[in-house]
Design a protein around this motif. Structure first.
Motif, PDB file in Angstrom:
ATOM      1  N   ARG B 114     -14.807  30.956  22.099  1.00  0.00           N
ATOM      2  CA  ARG B 114     -15.404  29.673  21.758  1.00  0.00           C
ATOM      3  C   ARG B 114     -14.521  28.999  20.707  1.00  0.00           C
ATOM      4  NH1 ARG B 114     -20.588  27.278  21.632  1.00  0.00           N
ATOM      5  NH2 ARG B 114     -20.786  26.072  19.740  1.00  0.00           N
ATOM      6  N   GLN B 115     -14.150  27.756  20.968  1.00  0.00           N
ATOM      7  CA  GLN B 115     -13.320  27.034  20.002  1.00  0.00           C
ATOM      8  C   GLN B 115     -14.185  26.598  18.819  1.00  0.00           C
ATOM      9  OE1 GLN B 115     -10.118  26.187  19.803  1.00  0.00           O
ATOM     10  NE2 GLN B 115      -9.393  27.054  21.721  1.00  0.00           N
ATOM     11  N   VAL B 116     -13.841  27.067  17.636  1.00  0.00           N
ATOM     12  CA  VAL B 116     -14.610  26.681  16.458  1.00  0.00           C
ATOM     13  C   VAL B 116     -13.719  25.825  15.562  1.00  0.00           C
ATOM     14  CG1 VAL B 116     -15.837  27.482  14.438  1.00  0.00           C
ATOM     15  CG2 VAL B 116     -16.010  28.753  16.555  1.00  0.00           C
ATOM     16  N   ASN B 117     -14.161  24.590  15.367  1.00  0.00           N
ATOM     17  CA  ASN B 117     -13.426  23.668  14.511  1.00  0.00           C
ATOM     18  C   ASN B 117     -13.696  24.006  13.049  1.00  0.00           C
ATOM     19  OD1 ASN B 117     -11.771  21.577  14.048  1.00  0.00           O
ATOM     20  ND2 ASN B 117     -12.953  20.096  15.234  1.00  0.00           N
ATOM     21  N   LEU B 118     -12.643  24.129  12.249  1.00  0.00           N
ATOM     22  CA  LEU B 118     -12.852  24.518  10.849  1.00  0.00           C
ATOM     23  C   LEU B 118     -13.181  23.297   9.983  1.00  0.00           C
ATOM     24  CD1 LEU B 118     -10.198  27.257  10.188  1.00  0.00           C
ATOM     25  CD2 LEU B 118     -12.611  27.497  10.654  1.00  0.00           C
ATOM     26  N   GLN B 119     -14.100  22.493  10.484  1.00  0.00           N
ATOM     27  CA  GLN B 119     -14.559  21.340   9.716  1.00  0.00           C
ATOM     28  C   GLN B 119     -16.030  21.217   9.999  1.00  0.00           C
ATOM     29  OE1 GLN B 119     -12.730  17.709  10.911  1.00  0.00           O
ATOM     30  NE2 GLN B 119     -13.347  16.614   9.077  1.00  0.00           N
ATOM     31  N   ILE B 120     -16.850  21.062   8.952  1.00  0.00           N
ATOM     32  CA  ILE B 120     -18.289  21.090   9.186  1.00  0.00           C
ATOM     33  C   ILE B 120     -18.723  19.878   9.994  1.00  0.00           C
ATOM     34  CG2 ILE B 120     -20.527  21.071   8.074  1.00  0.00           C
ATOM     35  CD1 ILE B 120     -19.213  22.624   5.769  1.00  0.00           C
ATOM     36  N   ALA B 121     -18.282  18.692   9.601  1.00  0.00           N
ATOM     37  CA  ALA B 121     -18.682  17.492  10.329  1.00  0.00           C
ATOM     38  C   ALA B 121     -17.499  16.541  10.392  1.00  0.00           C
ATOM     39  CB  ALA B 121     -19.865  16.816   9.637  1.00  0.00           C
ATOM     40  N   ASP B 122     -17.024  16.278  11.610  1.00  0.00           N
ATOM     41  CA  ASP B 122     -15.917  15.335  11.754  1.00  0.00           C
ATOM     42  C   ASP B 122     -16.504  13.969  12.060  1.00  0.00           C
ATOM     43  OD1 ASP B 122     -13.459  14.289  11.897  1.00  0.00           O
ATOM     44  OD2 ASP B 122     -12.990  15.019  13.886  1.00  0.00           O
ATOM     45  N   ILE B 123     -17.036  13.304  11.029  1.00  0.00           N
ATOM     46  CA  ILE B 123     -17.717  12.039  11.279  1.00  0.00           C
ATOM     47  C   ILE B 123     -16.729  10.893  11.239  1.00  0.00           C
ATOM     48  CG2 ILE B 123     -20.043  12.656  10.605  1.00  0.00           C
ATOM     49  CD1 ILE B 123     -19.422  11.744   7.828  1.00  0.00           C
ATOM     50  N   ASN B 124     -17.168   9.794  11.833  1.00  0.00           N
ATOM     51  CA  ASN B 124     -16.347   8.600  11.977  1.00  0.00           C
ATOM     52  C   ASN B 124     -15.967   7.962  10.652  1.00  0.00           C
ATOM     53  OD1 ASN B 124     -15.230   6.663  13.669  1.00  0.00           O
ATOM     54  ND2 ASN B 124     -16.955   6.898  15.050  1.00  0.00           N
ATOM     55  N   ILE B 125     -16.750   8.251   9.613  1.00  0.00           N
ATOM     56  CA  ILE B 125     -16.604   7.550   8.346  1.00  0.00           C
ATOM     57  C   ILE B 125     -16.244   8.535   7.249  1.00  0.00           C
ATOM     58  CG2 ILE B 125     -18.065   5.551   8.751  1.00  0.00           C
ATOM     59  CD1 ILE B 125     -20.366   7.302   7.644  1.00  0.00           C
ATOM     60  N   GLY B 126     -15.432   9.556   7.603  1.00  0.00           N
ATOM     61  CA  GLY B 126     -15.164  10.664   6.690  1.00  0.00           C
ATOM     62  C   GLY B 126     -14.818  10.261   5.272  1.00  0.00           C
ATOM     63  N   VAL B 127     -13.830   9.359   5.119  1.00  0.00           N
ATOM     64  CA  VAL B 127     -13.388   8.985   3.784  1.00  0.00           C
ATOM     65  C   VAL B 127     -14.503   8.264   3.033  1.00  0.00           C
ATOM     66  CG1 VAL B 127     -11.701   7.661   2.515  1.00  0.00           C
ATOM     67  CG2 VAL B 127     -11.008   8.875   4.542  1.00  0.00           C
ATOM     68  N   LEU B 128     -15.225   7.396   3.764  1.00  0.00           N
ATOM     69  CA  LEU B 128     -16.308   6.650   3.113  1.00  0.00           C
ATOM     70  C   LEU B 128     -17.433   7.583   2.691  1.00  0.00           C
ATOM     71  CD1 LEU B 128     -16.674   3.387   5.155  1.00  0.00           C
ATOM     72  CD2 LEU B 128     -15.861   3.666   2.847  1.00  0.00           C
ATOM     73  N   PHE B 129     -17.639   8.659   3.460  1.00  0.00           N
ATOM     74  CA  PHE B 129     -18.671   9.639   3.086  1.00  0.00           C
ATOM     75  C   PHE B 129     -18.343  10.244   1.725  1.00  0.00           C
ATOM     76  CE2 PHE B 129     -20.088  14.027   2.936  1.00  0.00           C
ATOM     77  CZ  PHE B 129     -21.446  13.886   3.171  1.00  0.00           C
ATOM     78  N   ILE B 130     -17.070  10.634   1.550  1.00  0.00           N
ATOM     79  CA  ILE B 130     -16.657  11.188   0.262  1.00  0.00           C
ATOM     80  C   ILE B 130     -16.916  10.181  -0.851  1.00  0.00           C
ATOM     81  CG2 ILE B 130     -14.660  11.953  -1.075  1.00  0.00           C
ATOM     82  CD1 ILE B 130     -13.545  13.107   1.437  1.00  0.00           C
ATOM     83  N   PHE B 131     -16.543   8.935  -0.555  1.00  0.00           N
ATOM     84  CA  PHE B 131     -16.693   7.881  -1.556  1.00  0.00           C
ATOM     85  C   PHE B 131     -18.169   7.679  -1.914  1.00  0.00           C
ATOM     86  CE2 PHE B 131     -15.862   3.535  -3.115  1.00  0.00           C
ATOM     87  CZ  PHE B 131     -14.839   3.869  -3.966  1.00  0.00           C
ATOM     88  N   GLY B 132     -19.024   7.717  -0.889  1.00  0.00           N
ATOM     89  CA  GLY B 132     -20.456   7.546  -1.127  1.00  0.00           C
ATOM     90  C   GLY B 132     -21.024   8.666  -1.975  1.00  0.00           C
ATOM     91  N   VAL B 133     -20.609   9.907  -1.673  1.00  0.00           N
ATOM     92  CA  VAL B 133     -21.134  11.035  -2.442  1.00  0.00           C
ATOM     93  C   VAL B 133     -20.637  10.965  -3.882  1.00  0.00           C
ATOM     94  CG1 VAL B 133     -21.130  13.527  -2.643  1.00  0.00           C
ATOM     95  CG2 VAL B 133     -21.380  12.495  -0.436  1.00  0.00           C
ATOM     96  N   VAL B 134     -19.372  10.568  -4.054  1.00  0.00           N
ATOM     97  CA  VAL B 134     -18.836  10.451  -5.415  1.00  0.00           C
ATOM     98  C   VAL B 134     -19.628   9.419  -6.200  1.00  0.00           C
ATOM     99  CG1 VAL B 134     -16.858   9.610  -6.709  1.00  0.00           C
ATOM    100  CG2 VAL B 134     -16.523  11.266  -4.910  1.00  0.00           C
ATOM    101  N   SER B 135     -19.983   8.303  -5.535  1.00  0.00           N
ATOM    102  CA  SER B 135     -20.716   7.271  -6.263  1.00  0.00           C
ATOM    103  C   SER B 135     -22.134   7.733  -6.593  1.00  0.00           C
ATOM    104  CB  SER B 135     -20.745   5.971  -5.465  1.00  0.00           C
ATOM    105  OG  SER B 135     -21.550   6.121  -4.327  1.00  0.00           O
TER     106      SER B 135
END
Lengths: 171, 354
Positions: B114-135
């Motif tokens: 089974r191919q397991v991607n080593l990323q929990i969630a590859d969402i469309n807005i990855g960078v913005l998600f980080i920015f949102g959590v930081v804020s």
């Protein structure tokens, strides 16, 4: 009930409940915190409509920046439940009556509206994805978009002008 | 009603649950040893020995510190807002842990076919998600400082909040210059554009510098650690805290440091890409799982360098004064980031880079 429906009702209840708590909380800091939860619930709704960009921008701008400034001002002014001015009975009654009138007008206006027959696109729609949104903003709606950006710029310039000390005063 | 929605992919859930636990455990472990590394680096720079009593080379010191924090008396001040007093450190910890969800820790591994991607969630807005959590991170400080019902804590919390908000702007602008080059907000695409290719730090060096400075400010690290300026504010926003609630605040700072190092390595230094080696060729010669392991290690090496940089700067540069901090943020960093953004977009438009 499918998972989508369960999530929808949960988020709706959360949004409405916390919005009510914003109004009835005695402590202004609690009001602000409830308002932040409301924004999160609304962002959850955006996520369910697959409008990821709007959802995250809602969190960054409203919950992350504007509410911080709200909290900032309230904390600096040290507003507490005790210092909050208590309105007299007649003011409260007038508030209830006018709020009820507004509710009546809105219900009357929306009762005949064409929303009942329309179903929302759950999870499948993709207009809210950043690529489609950008394309729509910069082609179809480019004029209103640019006009609103000019509006923002003028607001920023105005703020700096008001905030700036008088040149004579400084010297 | 759609019956398809009720079918739950148990293997998928299990895979993500394991991945999440591993990532959280790893962040906590690394944050623990960051405290040890910080003291060792400080000792080295000041010509001391640092912790060397608990275990060989003092390697068990973080465990001893943690135990000490757990055994201390839990004090909640009488005048504090009880609920918010507990919520503050919890929020700080929560937001510190959430960013790791969108980081690609390696390409992918094959487990039981089974191919397991080593990323929990590859969402469309990855960078913005980080920015949102930081804020969101600023709420931990603000709520904690306010709920303590102490003037010093409140002042420190307000300082922290205004600092984080001020430095979020140039950080966002430097991210925009990055996104002009990458053309996507997905973390996997950003890393994919750098694998076996040129790193984005070479295309956008000024953007990286701005991001680095802002990361220091967002983590409340020296030279921007004004919320904890002990000579002016006693102890900062966590003055009234004791026991593990204090531990949460201190720990959240170290997790933030780790996560922002990972983000910098991912955005600007190729993420899990192994430098000078063709990753695709490596998959053919030693297999996919070993390649993923090496990629993970490489990412942690890059991260380790940035963590060292954080500590290096902390013990080298003195703290700014508050007005200097604000001047630097609003009058230097934001114009610089704007100029950089225009420059990068011009270069991309003319086809020189990107």
């Amino acid at each position: 009930m499918s998972i989508t429906q369960v999530l929808f009702f949960f988020l709706s209840a959360l949004a409405l409940g916390s919005a009510v708590m914003v109004v009835i909380s005695r402590n202004p800091v609690h009001s602000v915190l409830w308002l932040i939860i409301t924004f999160f619930a609304i962002s959850g709704h955006y996520f369910m409509l697959n409008a990821q960009f709007i959802a995250i921008v809602n969190i960054i701008v409203y919950a992350g920046a504007i509410m911080v400034l709200f909290l900032f001002v309230i904390m600096l002014m040290n507003l507490n439940a005790e210092t909050e001015p208590q309105k007299n009975k007649w003011m409260k009654l007038a508030g209830v009556v006018s709020g009820g009138c507004l509710l009546l007008v809105m219900v009357a206006a929306l009762k005949e509206a064409e929303v009942k027959g329309q179903t929302t696109e759950m999870v499948t729609g993709n207009i809210g994805l950043i690529k489609n949104l950008g394309q729509a903003l910069f082609t179809q709606y480019v004029v209103p978009f640019e006009i609103s950006s000019v509006l923002f710029l003028s607001a920023m310039v105005g703020t700096v002008l008001i905030g700036k000390k008088d040149a004579k005063e400084q010297n | 009603m759609n019956p398809v929605l009720l079918v739950i992919d148990w293997a998928f859930l299990l895979e993500k649950a394991i991945l999440i636990s591993v990532v959280i455990g790893l962040s906590l472990f690394i944050a623990m040893y960051e405290t040890y590394a910080e003291r060792k680096v400080a000792a080295f720079m000041q010509d001391r020995r640092g912790p060397n009593r608990a275990g060989p080379f003092g390697i068990l010191q973080p465990l001893a510190d943690g135990l000490k924090l757990f055994f201390k008396e839990e004090i909640v001040p009488n005048t504090a807002n009880k609920f918010l007093f507990v919520l503050g450190p919890s929020l700080a910890m929560l937001t510190a842990m959430m960013t790791s969800a969108v980081i690609p820790w390696g390409s992918s591994v094959e487990v039981f076919g089974r191919q397991v991607n080593l990323q929990i969630a590859d969402i469309n807005i990855g960078v913005l998600f980080i920015f949102g959590v930081v804020s969101m991170g600023v709420y931990g400080i603000m709520i904690g400082g306010w709920a303590s019902n102490n003037k010093f804590s409140l002042l420190a919390a307000l300082r922290g909040a205004s600092q984080v908000i001020s430095y979020e702007l140039p950080m966002g602008l430097s991210l925009i210059s990055m996104l002009i080059i990458t053309g996507s907000l997905k973390m996997s695409v950003i890393v994919g554009g750098q694998v076996d290719s040129i790193y984005y730090v070479l295309l956008n060096p000024l953007g990286f510098f701005i991001f680095l400075v802002c990361a220091f400010a967002e983590c409340n690290r020296t030279p921007f650690d004004l919320p904890e300026a002990e000579n002016e504010l006693n102890f900062g926003y966590h003055q009234e805290y004791s026991s593990m609630k204090l531990g949460f605040y201190l720990f959240a700072e170290y997790i933030n440091m780790f996560i922002s190092s990972v983000v910098m390595a991912t955005l600007f230094f190729g993420g899990y890409d192994i430098p000078f080696v063709s990753d695709a060729g490596l998959v053919e010669s030693i297999g996919q799982n070993w390649t993923a392991l090496i990629q993970c290690l490489v990412l942690f090496l890059k991260t380790g360098f940035f963590i060292f940089l954080f500590m290096w700067v902390r013990w080298t540069i003195p703290r700014f004064r508050y007005d200097q901090l604000m001047n630097l943020g609003w009058k230097v960093m934001i114009p610089l980031a704007l100029v950089n953004m225009v420059l990068v977009s011009l270069l991309v438009l003319t086809g020189i880079i990107g």
